[in-house]
Write a protein that holds these residues in place. Structure first.
Motif, PDB file in Angstrom:
ATOM      1  N   TYR A 131       0.821  -1.212   0.000  1.00  0.00           N
ATOM      2  CA  TYR A 131       0.000   0.000   0.000  1.00  0.00           C
ATOM      3  C   TYR A 131       0.861   1.270   0.000  1.00  0.00           C
ATOM      4  O   TYR A 131       0.560   2.234  -0.691  1.00  0.00           O
ATOM      5  CB  TYR A 131      -0.933  -0.019   1.212  1.00  0.00           C
ATOM      6  CG  TYR A 131      -1.971   1.062   1.240  1.00  0.00           C
ATOM      7  CD1 TYR A 131      -3.102   0.993   0.431  1.00  0.00           C
ATOM      8  CD2 TYR A 131      -1.837   2.152   2.089  1.00  0.00           C
ATOM      9  CE1 TYR A 131      -4.068   1.984   0.470  1.00  0.00           C
ATOM     10  CE2 TYR A 131      -2.802   3.149   2.128  1.00  0.00           C
ATOM     11  CZ  TYR A 131      -3.909   3.058   1.314  1.00  0.00           C
ATOM     12  OH  TYR A 131      -4.868   4.043   1.342  1.00  0.00           O
ATOM     13  N   TYR A 132       1.943   1.259   0.769  1.00  0.00           N
ATOM     14  CA  TYR A 132       2.822   2.428   0.883  1.00  0.00           C
ATOM     15  C   TYR A 132       4.113   2.275   0.072  1.00  0.00           C
ATOM     16  O   TYR A 132       5.100   2.955   0.328  1.00  0.00           O
ATOM     17  CB  TYR A 132       3.162   2.694   2.353  1.00  0.00           C
ATOM     18  CG  TYR A 132       1.975   3.161   3.159  1.00  0.00           C
ATOM     19  CD1 TYR A 132       1.476   4.442   3.014  1.00  0.00           C
ATOM     20  CD2 TYR A 132       1.346   2.315   4.060  1.00  0.00           C
ATOM     21  CE1 TYR A 132       0.383   4.891   3.736  1.00  0.00           C
ATOM     22  CE2 TYR A 132       0.247   2.740   4.800  1.00  0.00           C
ATOM     23  CZ  TYR A 132      -0.232   4.025   4.635  1.00  0.00           C
ATOM     24  OH  TYR A 132      -1.308   4.449   5.352  1.00  0.00           O
ATOM     25  N   ARG A 133       4.120   1.399  -0.912  1.00  0.00           N
ATOM     26  CA  ARG A 133       5.330   1.013  -1.657  1.00  0.00           C
ATOM     27  C   ARG A 133       6.032   2.179  -2.349  1.00  0.00           C
ATOM     28  O   ARG A 133       7.228   2.106  -2.605  1.00  0.00           O
ATOM     29  CB  ARG A 133       4.998  -0.060  -2.680  1.00  0.00           C
ATOM     30  CG  ARG A 133       4.137   0.439  -3.843  1.00  0.00           C
ATOM     31  CD  ARG A 133       3.557  -0.707  -4.655  1.00  0.00           C
ATOM     32  NE  ARG A 133       2.639  -0.266  -5.667  1.00  0.00           N
ATOM     33  CZ  ARG A 133       1.372   0.062  -5.461  1.00  0.00           C
ATOM     34  NH1 ARG A 133       0.873   0.010  -4.243  1.00  0.00           N
ATOM     35  NH2 ARG A 133       0.593   0.448  -6.456  1.00  0.00           N
ATOM     36  N   ASN A 134       5.337   3.252  -2.651  1.00  0.00           N
ATOM     37  CA  ASN A 134       5.957   4.375  -3.358  1.00  0.00           C
ATOM     38  C   ASN A 134       6.581   5.398  -2.410  1.00  0.00           C
ATOM     39  O   ASN A 134       7.173   6.365  -2.860  1.00  0.00           O
ATOM     40  CB  ASN A 134       4.930   5.046  -4.269  1.00  0.00           C
ATOM     41  CG  ASN A 134       4.479   4.096  -5.357  1.00  0.00           C
ATOM     42  OD1 ASN A 134       5.289   3.516  -6.061  1.00  0.00           O
ATOM     43  ND2 ASN A 134       3.173   3.907  -5.485  1.00  0.00           N
ATOM     44  N   ASN A 135       6.423   5.181  -1.119  1.00  0.00           N
ATOM     45  CA  ASN A 135       7.033   6.038  -0.090  1.00  0.00           C
ATOM     46  C   ASN A 135       6.720   7.518  -0.294  1.00  0.00           C
ATOM     47  O   ASN A 135       7.595   8.369  -0.135  1.00  0.00           O
ATOM     48  CB  ASN A 135       8.556   5.817  -0.042  1.00  0.00           C
ATOM     49  CG  ASN A 135       8.912   4.432   0.444  1.00  0.00           C
ATOM     50  OD1 ASN A 135       8.397   3.979   1.455  1.00  0.00           O
ATOM     51  ND2 ASN A 135       9.758   3.749  -0.292  1.00  0.00           N
ATOM     52  N   ASN A 136       5.484   7.811  -0.653  1.00  0.00           N
ATOM     53  CA  ASN A 136       5.073   9.196  -0.857  1.00  0.00           C
ATOM     54  C   ASN A 136       3.853   9.496   0.019  1.00  0.00           C
ATOM     55  O   ASN A 136       2.734   9.629  -0.482  1.00  0.00           O
ATOM     56  CB  ASN A 136       4.755   9.447  -2.340  1.00  0.00           C
ATOM     57  CG  ASN A 136       4.549  10.906  -2.658  1.00  0.00           C
ATOM     58  OD1 ASN A 136       4.334  11.727  -1.775  1.00  0.00           O
ATOM     59  ND2 ASN A 136       4.596  11.241  -3.935  1.00  0.00           N
ATOM     60  N   PRO A 137       4.061   9.625   1.336  1.00  0.00           N
ATOM     61  CA  PRO A 137       2.929   9.831   2.241  1.00  0.00           C
ATOM     62  C   PRO A 137       2.264  11.195   2.094  1.00  0.00           C
ATOM     63  O   PRO A 137       1.126  11.373   2.507  1.00  0.00           O
ATOM     64  CB  PRO A 137       3.555   9.682   3.623  1.00  0.00           C
ATOM     65  CG  PRO A 137       4.965  10.137   3.424  1.00  0.00           C
ATOM     66  CD  PRO A 137       5.334   9.631   2.046  1.00  0.00           C
TER      67      PRO A 137
END
Length: 190
Positions: A50-56
């Motif tokens: 879900y957070y694989r792109n590290n762009n919170p």
């Protein structure tokens, strides 16, 4: 007790003939269902995907580096680590602050988060940052505490998971990730 041990016990005690095949079938199905509930599947944790792109902060694509395309077709920056994605929030806020020549949280956030193809802007964005994360009306990007709270608050607003508590950003982004990002932010400002 496992299905095998129950079956062996039934055979040993010669009780198996007293059970119809239907009863054995029911017992087998119950054990199968129980095993499915208890034994975890060997998949990577979904939260990492879900957070694989590290762009919170859902920082828009800047034209350099890797990116991903959101479900609405919008392009967003993709980062190699959690701390890189978190520091991108602070760097974006700093860039907006300098470009607009303001420290006003309201003005900066109206530029940061706008209606676009991905959806409507959260109407209470600034009030959530102020009331939940104690971010003042006038932000000071030299204040480590404010920068950290700003990263935490934006991560919170940009990743609403009320309907998916197992994907809550607090289960992926930890205090140490924010500290690492703060360190990167300070080093870049030197």
């Amino acid at each position: 007790m496992t299905l095998v041990s129950i079956t062996k016990t039934l055979e040993q005690e010669d009780l198996k003939e007293n059970y119809s095949m239907t009863n054995l079938s029911i017992i087998e199905r119950l054990f199968k269902q129980t095993d499915d509930l208890i034994v975890p599947k060997k998949k990577p944790p979904y939260i990492n995907y879900y957070y694989r792109n590290n762009n919170p902060g859902m920082v828009k694509y800047t034209g350099t580096g890797d990116y991903f395309v959101g479900s609405s077709g919008e392009k967003y920056n993709k980062y190699n680590s959690k701390s890189e994605g978190l520091v991108a929030i602070a760097n974006t806020i700093k860039s907006i602050s300098e470009r607009l020549n303001t420290n006003s949280l309201d003005k900066i956030m109206k530029e940061y988060a706008q209606d676009d193809a991905s959806g409507k802007r959260f109407k209470k964005y600034e009030s959530r940052l102020k009331n939940v994360f104690n971010i003042p009306d006038e932000i000071n990007l030299e204040d480590d505490s404010q920068v950290k709270k700003l990263m935490m608050g934006i991560t919170d607003v940009e990743n609403p998971t009320l309907d998916k508590p197992d994907l809550n950003h607090n289960l992926y982004y930890f205090e140490t990730d924010y500290d690492d990002a703060l360190k990167l932010f300070k080093e870049a400002g030197k």
